[in-house]
Design a protein around this motif. Structure first.
Motif, PDB file in Angstrom:
ATOM      1  N   ARG A  24      33.473  -3.587   5.854  1.00 26.52           N
ATOM      2  CA  ARG A  24      34.024  -2.868   5.412  1.00 26.52           C
ATOM      3  C   ARG A  24      35.706  -2.950   6.647  1.00 26.52           C
ATOM      4  O   ARG A  24      36.624  -3.161   6.641  1.00 26.52           O
ATOM      5  CB  ARG A  24      34.077  -1.730   4.842  1.00 26.52           C
ATOM      6  N   VAL A  32      39.036  -4.212   7.715  1.00 29.57           N
ATOM      7  CA  VAL A  32      40.308  -4.012   8.619  1.00 29.57           C
ATOM      8  C   VAL A  32      40.422  -4.166   9.953  1.00 29.57           C
ATOM      9  O   VAL A  32      41.670  -4.628   9.566  1.00 29.57           O
ATOM     10  CB  VAL A  32      39.921  -2.392   7.892  1.00 29.57           C
ATOM     11  N   LEU A  46      44.771   3.912   6.943  1.00 35.51           N
ATOM     12  CA  LEU A  46      43.828   3.452   5.275  1.00 35.51           C
ATOM     13  C   LEU A  46      44.559   3.037   4.215  1.00 35.51           C
ATOM     14  O   LEU A  46      45.509   4.095   3.900  1.00 35.51           O
ATOM     15  CB  LEU A  46      42.126   3.274   5.147  1.00 35.51           C
ATOM     16  N   GLU A  55      41.532  -1.125   0.884  1.00 34.52           N
ATOM     17  CA  GLU A  55      41.121  -1.412   1.759  1.00 34.52           C
ATOM     18  C   GLU A  55      38.844  -1.186   1.756  1.00 34.52           C
ATOM     19  O   GLU A  55      38.271  -0.962   2.194  1.00 34.52           O
ATOM     20  CB  GLU A  55      41.360  -1.322   3.109  1.00 34.52           C
TER      21      GLU A  55
END
Lengths: 125, 347
Positions: B22, B26, B109, B113
């Motif tokens: 992850r 991102v 963030l 996400e």
């Protein structure tokens, strides 16, 4: 009860183990806690050694300051002192109050954290 | 036992891989680049807030980044005073615009996400450990420069306009005294030095200055220092609106001089050069004496915080030796308080 080894000797033995064996094998967070544990055992040893004399002195000073009955417990003397401070009957203008509190703080920090810089400041002034 | 451990380890491993995947997704979108996340190591943080050091491999990307985050499900921090990570990111950006040295916020963030709340920021090189900053030769020049640099940085922070931001609560000196006094009294402790200091503070409270954005934890340990001095102001989670003297006094508190008690400002310098730089950069004109009341309040605050940390041991919430031991550090603040009150007696 027998006291060979005494409580102080036993605590000292555990402190030796923490300092010389455990600490050398531990890293990171566990190593940090081992150092804290060693300092705690130092405090325990000083507390065992000094508490009785410190409390007797503190009680004598409080009995004088509050003109209290010599039979009163240390806790009830401190509660009475707290009440007088809260009521504004004793303020920082009382030299006797400040002297008493300073001596009490010095005795306590000598047991809790004898290397703390504030202790050296208090003794210097 | 092994049967139990094995699936747990596997679960942990795949969590780590999923976390890195992850992160990579991102960051690839942030840098528009096919970068690889090489490592992600947790540096510190409590149960609800984490700090990660991330190393990257890719063209035109930094080699390292810092991620501050609260994993999903822990967005609301148990410390009600903390403002939350998205607000922290916003204030760090505002501080940067005022010329305050801070890490650059690279990306905040988004919920979709899948990394929880938080933000990526640049990694600033330097030292945060107070004892090294105060004692090591390589920081000698930094120690000389820090008082004025801190004054300038505080003037910048205190000039940030945050009108109407609901996350930022107003907390004056007397508000804080009441807050910490209530906690002290609720513990049932009888420590007459605290009572004397609290009564003295209430009777001698100065008129509040106009409320500004206050950092709330400005001291050694929470600033990054390099050989030239102040490299970055960190740890913005306790920001609030309040009296500018609060930030100046917190750094002066003897607990934050780390043994170098003769230097009032953080153990490295005098407060006067900070105050001069602060006023020169548009802050209020203040005297060292005007910091005294706030320094007494700061010792009370740290003392009560130590009591609270010990309470977490006493209640069974945290059985660690460190939480027990900190209860025997309350006497450090008692020693400082009686020393300070004695000076006030002669003042």
């Amino acid at each position: 009860m027998h006291d060979q080894p005494s409580v102080s000797e036993l605590v000292q033995a555990v402190k030796n183990f923490v300092d010389e064996t455990a600490m050398t094998h531990l890293k990171g967070r566990a190593g940090f806690h081992a150092r804290v544990a060693s300092n705690v055992l130092g405090t325990v040893l000083r507390d065992l050694e000094d508490r009785a004399a410190n409390e007797a002195e503190e009680k004598r000073r409080l009995t004088d300051l509050l003109q209290a009955d010599p039979g009163e417990s240390l806790d009830s003397l401190n509660r009475a002192l707290q009440a007088k401070i809260r009521a504004g009957e004793l303020t920082i203008q009382s030299q006797d109050l400040v002297n008493h509190l300073k001596m009490t703080a010095i005795a306590q920090i000598k047991v809790d954290q004898p290397t703390y810089s504030g202790l050296a400041n208090a003794l210097k002034e | 036992m092994e049967k139990l451990c094995f699936p747990l380890n596997v679960a942990k491993m795949s969590d780590t891989q999923e976390f890195r995947r992850r992160l990579q997704t991102v960051l690839r979108s942030v840098y528009d680049n096919g970068l690889t996340v090489e490592t992600a190591n947790r540096l510190s943080g409590g149960a609800s807030q984490e700090t990660w050091l991330i190393t990257l491999e890719g063209n035109g990307t930094p080699e390292t980044l810092i991620l501050r985050r609260a994993p999903e499900g822990t967005e609301s921090t148990p410390d009600s005073a903390a403002i939350g990570l998205p607000n922290e990111a916003k204030l760090i950006r505002a501080a940067e615009a005022e010329g305050v040295p801070v890490p650059s916020v690279i990306h905040v963030l988004e919920p979709d996400e899948g990394l929880g709340e938080g933000f990526f920021m640049s990694r600033v090189e330097g030292e945060t450990i107070a004892r090294r900053i105060l004692r090591n030769d390589e920081y000698a020049q930094a120690r000389g420069a820090l008082p004025a640099q801190c004054g300038k940085a505080l003037a910048g922070i205190h000039s940030i306009r945050v009108d109407g931001d609901p996350a930022l609560k107003v907390s004056t000196g007397l508000d804080q005294l009441t807050y910490y006094e209530d906690i002290y009294q609720s513990t049932g402790a009888c420590r007459p030095i605290f009572d004397l200091a609290m009564v003295w503070l209430r009777e001698n409270a100065p008129a509040p200055l106009e409320a500004v954005l206050v950092h709330g934890d400005f001291r050694l340990g929470n600033i990054m220092v390099d050989e030239q001095g102040l490299a970055a102001v960190l740890d913005w989670e306790l920001c609030h609106l309040g009296d500018p003297r609060e930030d100046i006094a917190w750094m002066c508190t003897n607990s934050w001089r780390f043994g170098q008690s003769d230097k009032r400002l953080g153990g490295f310098g005098d407060v006067e050069p900070l105050l001069e730089a602060y006023a020169a950069m548009g802050g209020q004109s203040l005297t060292a004496k005007e910091i005294d009341w706030w320094e007494v309040l700061s010792s009370i605050k740290w003392g009560v915080m130590c009591m609270l940390m010990y309470e977490s041991f006493r209640s069974g919430a945290d059985p660690s030796v460190e939480r027990a031991a900190i209860g025997r550090r309350v006497s450090e603040t008692e020693m400082d308080l009686i020393n300070l009150l004695e000076e006030q007696r002669h003042a």
